[in-house]
Design a protein around this motif. Structure first.
Motif, PDB file in Angstrom:
ATOM      1  N   VAL A 171      30.032  -1.008 -12.013  1.00  0.00           N
ATOM      2  CA  VAL A 171      29.623  -0.817 -10.902  1.00  0.00           C
ATOM      3  C   VAL A 171      28.140  -1.459 -10.925  1.00  0.00           C
ATOM      4  O   VAL A 171      27.315  -2.357 -11.483  1.00  0.00           O
ATOM      5  N   SER A 172      28.335  -2.291  -9.483  1.00  0.00           N
ATOM      6  CA  SER A 172      26.952  -2.640  -8.359  1.00  0.00           C
ATOM      7  C   SER A 172      26.216  -2.390  -7.707  1.00  0.00           C
ATOM      8  O   SER A 172      26.904  -2.686  -7.127  1.00  0.00           O
ATOM      9  N   ASP A 173      25.303  -3.190  -7.552  1.00  0.00           N
ATOM     10  CA  ASP A 173      24.611  -2.807  -6.518  1.00  0.00           C
ATOM     11  C   ASP A 173      24.521  -4.423  -5.430  1.00  0.00           C
ATOM     12  O   ASP A 173      24.535  -3.914  -4.119  1.00  0.00           O
ATOM     13  N   ASP A 174      24.657  -5.415  -6.145  1.00  0.00           N
ATOM     14  CA  ASP A 174      24.260  -6.573  -5.338  1.00  0.00           C
ATOM     15  C   ASP A 174      25.073  -7.737  -5.372  1.00  0.00           C
ATOM     16  O   ASP A 174      25.179  -8.900  -5.413  1.00  0.00           O
ATOM     17  N   GLY A 175      26.572  -7.399  -6.529  1.00  0.00           N
ATOM     18  CA  GLY A 175      27.526  -7.841  -6.531  1.00  0.00           C
ATOM     19  C   GLY A 175      27.614  -9.181  -7.807  1.00  0.00           C
ATOM     20  O   GLY A 175      28.303  -9.933  -8.019  1.00  0.00           O
ATOM     21  N   ALA A 176      25.810  -9.359  -8.425  1.00  0.00           N
ATOM     22  CA  ALA A 176      25.384  -9.976  -9.818  1.00  0.00           C
ATOM     23  C   ALA A 176      25.278 -10.014 -11.052  1.00  0.00           C
ATOM     24  O   ALA A 176      25.742 -10.017 -11.617  1.00  0.00           O
ATOM     25  N   VAL A 199      26.739 -15.823 -10.732  1.00  0.00           N
ATOM     26  CA  VAL A 199      26.419 -15.150  -9.279  1.00  0.00           C
ATOM     27  C   VAL A 199      25.674 -14.736  -8.899  1.00  0.00           C
ATOM     28  O   VAL A 199      24.034 -14.524 -10.066  1.00  0.00           O
ATOM     29  N   THR A 200      25.186 -15.416  -7.697  1.00  0.00           N
ATOM     30  CA  THR A 200      23.430 -15.733  -7.936  1.00  0.00           C
ATOM     31  C   THR A 200      23.525 -13.950  -6.862  1.00  0.00           C
ATOM     32  O   THR A 200      24.337 -13.556  -6.012  1.00  0.00           O
ATOM     33  N   PRO A 201      22.213 -13.752  -6.862  1.00  0.00           N
ATOM     34  CA  PRO A 201      21.129 -14.099  -7.548  1.00  0.00           C
ATOM     35  C   PRO A 201      20.526 -13.742  -8.544  1.00  0.00           C
ATOM     36  O   PRO A 201      21.186 -12.607  -9.548  1.00  0.00           O
ATOM     37  N   LEU A 202      20.502 -14.777  -9.876  1.00  0.00           N
ATOM     38  CA  LEU A 202      20.181 -14.691 -11.269  1.00  0.00           C
ATOM     39  C   LEU A 202      18.600 -14.769 -11.184  1.00  0.00           C
ATOM     40  O   LEU A 202      18.365 -15.879 -10.958  1.00  0.00           O
ATOM     41  N   THR A 203      18.461 -13.727 -12.690  1.00  0.00           N
ATOM     42  CA  THR A 203      16.709 -13.982 -12.844  1.00  0.00           C
ATOM     43  C   THR A 203      17.149 -14.113 -14.536  1.00  0.00           C
ATOM     44  O   THR A 203      17.775 -13.280 -15.032  1.00  0.00           O
ATOM     45  N   THR A 259      17.995 -18.066  -5.987  1.00  0.00           N
ATOM     46  CA  THR A 259      18.763 -16.656  -5.415  1.00  0.00           C
ATOM     47  C   THR A 259      19.733 -17.387  -4.725  1.00  0.00           C
ATOM     48  O   THR A 259      20.547 -16.564  -3.956  1.00  0.00           O
ATOM     49  N   GLY A 260      20.911 -19.006  -4.188  1.00  0.00           N
ATOM     50  CA  GLY A 260      21.498 -18.733  -4.344  1.00  0.00           C
ATOM     51  C   GLY A 260      22.082 -20.351  -4.512  1.00  0.00           C
ATOM     52  O   GLY A 260      21.026 -20.717  -5.010  1.00  0.00           O
TER      53      GLY A 260
END
Length: 411
Positions: free
Chosen positions: A104-109, A395-399, A410-411
């Protein structure tokens, strides 16, 4: 039917025995959260077997990844809003996953595991007792049960919340842009930014055409967008190609000296004027194009092709490219061979996450053999951090962090 019962939240899920147990009943008030929701897949075999086939209400449709492509594939469903997921039911076609994860993910990344197994046997898996709240659900298949790839007749998630309204128009996007490897312009740019953060302490790699200094690492002058070295042949190749394309350039007169110092850390014949000439040449679009072409020809393309042949997605391709850039293609192959001796590649039927983790371990060990590369943060807090987040597709966002500094794309 395989029916698996879990309990105690995510921590319990990750250590649950992989044996099948008797299923406990799910709440009769739970609703289907995935019906006709927007769905993406890492790959589709053809338009006849789209990603939406796994979530629509037609029992005769399914998603199929096909046998070609990376050994790891996925189906990702947008639940529309944060939903509590208590149960996931998978109905596999003939092409099933021996190893897979429910995430599961909150942001798809950034993804977190709800459940994982390495003993899948196809048909129906009914995983109950889950407990997580998130907007996105992913089935990440990491090891094939058959040579055909992966195929799902149905992915159904259940929970107590109200099912989000169907969005059929969004379900038409079967192969998302994020699924491409580094051969796509967008993913290549992300990879170059990540590598630049380690090489140049900045994601703005285009600002480095004129960079040049001696790092006292035994390689003489290090310069340009990927650190071409006067002692490692690649700087000589760059200046040679530049002179072929533009005779009489400001660096052409240094070719005899570059040939003489190749393989050493000497500056003989280069000082004092060579650094200034390199910086001056950096203003020439021809010289900038020469640097980019040299990077791609000597490091980027060979590394990406090798990673693709091993069945690695974008993150694995980045890991190979970064290793090639620091150690050279031949050393990259040596590191890989040590890993393959004990861990199968995805193309060989291995688990991509396990293989990539082993590769990063071997890469970090290689770095620690030399004082100049003893800081392994580009592996440990950048590439490994992305692997731990399940971000195989960059996949962005990346940290990530390198050398103690934090970066975000971010993109």
């Amino acid at each position: 039917m395989r029916s698996v019962v879990l309990g105690g939240g995510i921590a319990a899920v990750l250590c649950v025995p992989l044996a099948v147990s008797v299923a406990a009943g799910a709440s009769s008030s739970d609703v289907v959260l995935t019906g006709d929701r927007p769905v993406l897949a890492s790959a589709t075999e053809s338009i006849a077997w789209p990603a939406s086939g796994a979530t629509d209400t037609d029992s005769g449709t399914r998603w199929s990844s096909g046998a070609a492509g990376p050994g790891t594939q996925w189906v990702q469903i947008d639940l529309g809003t944060a939903q509590e997921v208590r149960r996931v039911r998978l109905h596999w076609a003939r092409a099933y996953a021996k190893a897979y994860r429910l995430q599961v993910s909150d942001d798809g990344a950034t993804w977190r595991d709800l459940y994982r197994t390495s003993t899948g046997d196809g048909e129906v898996d009914d995983v109950r007792g889950l407990s997580a709240t998130a907007r996105h659900l992913r089935v990440l298949a990491t090891q094939r049960g058959t040579p055909e790839g992966y195929s799902l007749w149905e992915v159904r998630a259940y929970g107590p919340g109200r099912a989000a309204p169907a969005a059929p128009s969004a379900a038409t996007a079967e192969v998302p842009p994020v699924a491409g490897g580094l051969n796509t312009a967008a993913k290549k740019e992300i990879a170059l930014k990540i590598v630049s953060s380690a090489e140049n302490s900045s994601v703005e790699w285009r600002s480095e055409y004129g960079y040049i200094e001696d790092l006292r690492d035994g390689r003489g002058y290090t310069a340009g967008i990927v650190g071409f070295g006067s002692g490692t042949s690649d700087m000589l190749a760059v200046v040679t190609d530049y002179t072929r394309r533009k005779p009489g350039n400001v660096l052409a007169g240094y070719l005899p000296a570059l040939r003489a110092v190749d393989g050493t850390d000497s500056h003989d014949g280069l000082d004092p004027g060579f650094p200034g000439a390199w910086r001056a040449a950096a203003g020439d679009p021809v010289f900038r194009k020469v640097q980019e072409d040299a990077r791609d020809r000597m490091y980027f393309l060979p590394a990406v092709r090798l990673a693709e042949a091993d069945g690695l997605r974008a993150l694995g391709q980045l890991a190979y490219y970064d290793a090639a850039l620091m150690h050279g293609i031949s050393r990259l192959r040596s590191i890989r061979e040590r890993v393959v001796a004990r861990q199968r590649t995805p193309v060989q039927g291995g688990d991509e996450i396990a293989f990539l983790a082993a590769f990063l371990d071997a890469r970090a060990a290689e770095m620690r053999t030399g004082a100049a590369h003893s800081d392994t943060s580009r592996v440990d807090t950048a590439q490994r951090a992305l692997l731990n987040a399940g971000n195989l597709d960059l996949v962005t966002p990346l940290t990530w962090e390198v050398h103690g500094d934090r970066y975000t794309v971010t993109g």
